[in-house]
Design a protein around this motif. Sequence first.
Motif, PDB file in Angstrom:
ATOM      1  N   LEU A   1      -9.769   4.992   3.851  1.00 11.24           N
ATOM      2  CA  LEU A   1      -8.447   4.011   4.253  1.00 11.24           C
ATOM      3  C   LEU A   1      -7.013   5.283   4.229  1.00 11.24           C
ATOM      4  O   LEU A   1      -7.432   5.761   3.618  1.00 11.24           O
ATOM      5  N   PRO A   2      -6.385   5.347   5.189  1.00  9.17           N
ATOM      6  CA  PRO A   2      -5.321   6.412   5.185  1.00  9.17           C
ATOM      7  C   PRO A   2      -4.561   5.560   4.205  1.00  9.17           C
ATOM      8  O   PRO A   2      -4.303   4.085   3.714  1.00  9.17           O
ATOM      9  N   PRO A   3      -3.142   6.461   3.466  1.00 13.00           N
ATOM     10  CA  PRO A   3      -2.684   6.414   2.132  1.00 13.00           C
ATOM     11  C   PRO A   3      -1.689   4.746   3.023  1.00 13.00           C
ATOM     12  O   PRO A   3      -1.107   3.500   2.253  1.00 13.00           O
ATOM     13  N   LEU A   4      -1.034   4.755   3.973  1.00 14.65           N
ATOM     14  CA  LEU A   4      -0.318   3.473   4.355  1.00 14.65           C
ATOM     15  C   LEU A   4      -1.178   1.764   4.166  1.00 14.65           C
ATOM     16  O   LEU A   4      -0.822   0.863   4.492  1.00 14.65           O
ATOM     17  N   VAL A   5      -2.633   2.460   5.297  1.00 14.77           N
ATOM     18  CA  VAL A   5      -3.267   1.585   4.744  1.00 14.77           C
ATOM     19  C   VAL A   5      -3.483   0.609   3.390  1.00 14.77           C
ATOM     20  O   VAL A   5      -3.631  -0.317   3.542  1.00 14.77           O
ATOM     21  N   LYS A   6      -4.319   1.495   2.988  1.00 11.85           N
ATOM     22  CA  LYS A   6      -3.992   0.843   1.396  1.00 11.85           C
ATOM     23  C   LYS A   6      -2.771  -0.005   0.654  1.00 11.85           C
ATOM     24  O   LYS A   6      -2.845  -1.025   0.216  1.00 11.85           O
ATOM     25  N   ARG A   7      -1.331   0.645   0.937  1.00 10.25           N
ATOM     26  CA  ARG A   7      -0.341  -0.046   0.806  1.00 10.25           C
ATOM     27  C   ARG A   7      -0.643  -1.745   1.518  1.00 10.25           C
ATOM     28  O   ARG A   7      -0.317  -2.153   1.102  1.00 10.25           O
ATOM     29  N   MET A   8      -0.195  -1.685   2.710  1.00  6.95           N
ATOM     30  CA  MET A   8       0.004  -2.404   3.585  1.00  6.95           C
ATOM     31  C   MET A   8      -1.831  -3.889   2.810  1.00  6.95           C
ATOM     32  O   MET A   8      -0.823  -4.786   3.155  1.00  6.95           O
ATOM     33  N   VAL A   9      -1.765  -3.253   2.186  1.00  2.00           N
ATOM     34  CA  VAL A   9      -3.408  -4.575   2.005  1.00  2.00           C
ATOM     35  C   VAL A   9      -3.023  -4.794   0.909  1.00  2.00           C
ATOM     36  O   VAL A   9      -3.204  -6.036   0.061  1.00  2.00           O
ATOM     37  N   VAL A  10      -2.288  -3.886  -0.254  1.00  4.28           N
ATOM     38  CA  VAL A  10      -1.886  -4.292  -1.713  1.00  4.28           C
ATOM     39  C   VAL A  10      -0.876  -5.328  -1.423  1.00  4.28           C
ATOM     40  O   VAL A  10      -0.693  -6.691  -1.855  1.00  4.28           O
ATOM     41  N   SER A  11      -0.062  -5.479  -0.220  1.00  2.00           N
ATOM     42  CA  SER A  11       1.012  -6.071  -0.471  1.00  2.00           C
ATOM     43  C   SER A  11       1.042  -7.857   0.863  1.00  2.00           C
ATOM     44  O   SER A  11       1.900  -8.213   0.095  1.00  2.00           O
ATOM     45  N   ALA A  12      -0.143  -7.533   1.222  1.00  2.00           N
ATOM     46  CA  ALA A  12      -0.656  -8.450   1.992  1.00  2.00           C
ATOM     47  C   ALA A  12      -1.791  -9.810   0.457  1.00  2.00           C
ATOM     48  O   ALA A  12      -1.367 -10.849   0.390  1.00  2.00           O
ATOM     49  N   PHE A  13      -1.919  -8.672  -0.535  1.00  2.42           N
ATOM     50  CA  PHE A  13      -3.037  -9.688  -1.336  1.00  2.42           C
ATOM     51  C   PHE A  13      -1.031 -10.317  -1.916  1.00  2.42           C
ATOM     52  O   PHE A  13      -1.537 -11.337  -2.981  1.00  2.42           O
ATOM     53  N   ALA A  14      -0.350  -9.388  -2.387  1.00  2.00           N
ATOM     54  CA  ALA A  14       0.827 -10.016  -3.230  1.00  2.00           C
ATOM     55  C   ALA A  14       1.007 -11.084  -3.071  1.00  2.00           C
ATOM     56  O   ALA A  14       1.917 -12.191  -3.671  1.00  2.00           O
ATOM     57  N   MET A  15       1.291 -10.624  -1.993  1.00  2.00           N
ATOM     58  CA  MET A  15       1.724 -11.639  -1.052  1.00  2.00           C
ATOM     59  C   MET A  15       1.327 -13.520  -0.778  1.00  2.00           C
ATOM     60  O   MET A  15       1.978 -14.215  -0.547  1.00  2.00           O
ATOM     61  N   ALA A  16      -0.267 -12.937  -0.410  1.00  2.00           N
ATOM     62  CA  ALA A  16      -1.007 -14.325  -0.232  1.00  2.00           C
ATOM     63  C   ALA A  16      -0.690 -15.217  -1.993  1.00  2.00           C
ATOM     64  O   ALA A  16      -0.711 -16.180  -2.110  1.00  2.00           O
ATOM     65  N   ASN A  17      -1.278 -14.823  -3.042  1.00  2.00           N
ATOM     66  CA  ASN A  17      -0.596 -14.910  -4.119  1.00  2.00           C
ATOM     67  C   ASN A  17       0.378 -15.886  -4.227  1.00  2.00           C
ATOM     68  O   ASN A  17       1.043 -17.084  -4.678  1.00  2.00           O
ATOM     69  N   VAL A  18       1.800 -15.220  -4.096  1.00  2.00           N
ATOM     70  CA  VAL A  18       2.690 -16.103  -4.583  1.00  2.00           C
ATOM     71  C   VAL A  18       3.275 -17.556  -3.025  1.00  2.00           C
ATOM     72  O   VAL A  18       3.848 -17.944  -3.302  1.00  2.00           O
ATOM     73  N   GLN A  19       2.306 -16.889  -1.789  1.00  2.00           N
ATOM     74  CA  GLN A  19       2.661 -17.921  -1.119  1.00  2.00           C
ATOM     75  C   GLN A  19       1.327 -19.160  -1.535  1.00  2.00           C
ATOM     76  O   GLN A  19       1.695 -20.325  -1.090  1.00  2.00           O
ATOM     77  N   VAL A  20       0.487 -18.942  -2.585  1.00  2.00           N
ATOM     78  CA  VAL A  20      -0.462 -20.036  -2.791  1.00  2.00           C
ATOM     79  C   VAL A  20       1.099 -21.085  -4.323  1.00  2.00           C
ATOM     80  O   VAL A  20       0.094 -22.131  -3.678  1.00  2.00           O
TER      81      VAL A  20
END
Length: 496
Positions: A415-434
Amino acid sequence: MKGVGLGCRSLPAAVSRPAYIRALHQRSPTRIISKLSSNRNFGIGPRALGGLLRWPGLWTQGRHFTLGTKTNLPRAFDPRFFSNNATAVAELPVLSPPPVAGWLILSSVLVFAVIVVGGVTRLTESGLSITEWRPITGVLPPLSQAEWEAEFTKYKATPEFKLLNHSITLDEFKDIFYMEWGHRILGRLIGVAFVVPLAYFALRKRLTATLPKQLFGMALLLGAQGALGWYMVKSGLEDSLMETPGAVPRVSQYRLAAHLGTAFVLYAGMLGTGMAALYDWRYATRGVWGGLKGEAANWNNILQAPLMKRFARYSKLLTGLVFLTALSGAFVAGLDAGLLYNEFPLMGGRIAPPADELFSSAYAKNPDGSDIWWRNIFENPTTVQFNHRCLATTTYTATTLLYALSRSSAYKAVLPPLVKRMVVSAFAMANVQVLLGICTLLYLVPVPLAAAHQAGSVLLLTTMVQLLVSLRRPGAAARAWRQALLAKGAKGAKAP
């Protein structure tokens, strides 16, 4: 070469007068170039000046030449920059510059704002305060007491006033009126902010070949969105609501979902297109892709890896799930389903409500009851909330699994570095949204929490759109420009 121009009158300050006079009296073009290139103030080498000898219009009769600032020279990102023969210019495809990306991203920010404002308008029950759709004259709010009285009189004829707000005062009416008016004005602002720059960039030929059709389609969708908004509001103004026992004056949840879904599509389209244009420019000019640069940015081999293809499929499926979950929230809002079962994770002390409550025959309209399933799914508040819970739980679980997958050793290696950062961002935002969703439910849908929850759905969609863009290969124009720049650099390195 930006500081050099060709003409017949003006003399650039960078050229010292002695060098210019000596060069002007030379008889040979080659000697002229030699003189100018040897002067440090001129700031351009002999090889580049030698290329100017072949540029049309440089030489006049008598082999004299003049320097100026008006004639167009090939700029660093002009396709002609790569041609050494003016009679056989190799035209490269148009590559959208950063201002195009900035305009699209700014447009998506405005759409994000109008989604949040629309949510607050719905939560404060302000959407039915303006009873007419006047795209032009409706820009100005009432400016006199007589105009305010006229608007208030129109509102008094609506089912919402007669059934719910019959005791509202004029000052209270102004509050909800301004909320709906601000929502409509913001929608008009988005139309102007999108269409005017679109026309400018299209006329100036600053759009990559694939963009005009996409962007003009978005412009048409923007116009349709305004009409759809009025179509939605109109459903809450119908007099038939007065004749339906137990009816609550509200807009149709179907039309609300269509209106919100269209806004989500516009937002994702503008943001994704803008980010793609920005990433293409970075790749073409600097060779940056996915957070990698130079030889490491070998996007073709990276994207062709089986693990990357599988990860891209999972990301697309998750994006669709995020969109579907957000859209189901429109049915929750339209039916006020968030005011039922204000507990989590149980509903009435059970994992799921009784089956006869989830699929009540009271919602069927066909004599044979054949529509009981789909009508309960879309019209029964209990079923709508249960479905939204299930979708939200599934979305959170899928986001967590995608994050865990990205942390595995096999995927870490590809996985490229940018992809890894976006996955972390999505997971963090999913926690906030829940957390926002649970708090909104437990506290009986207060306006600030509910508005933050709707904004959170857009932010979660944002992270997924950026994830998909980071998994995208560079566009055809960006690839062509990158190859041309590399070829130009290689040729320059080989030259003595």
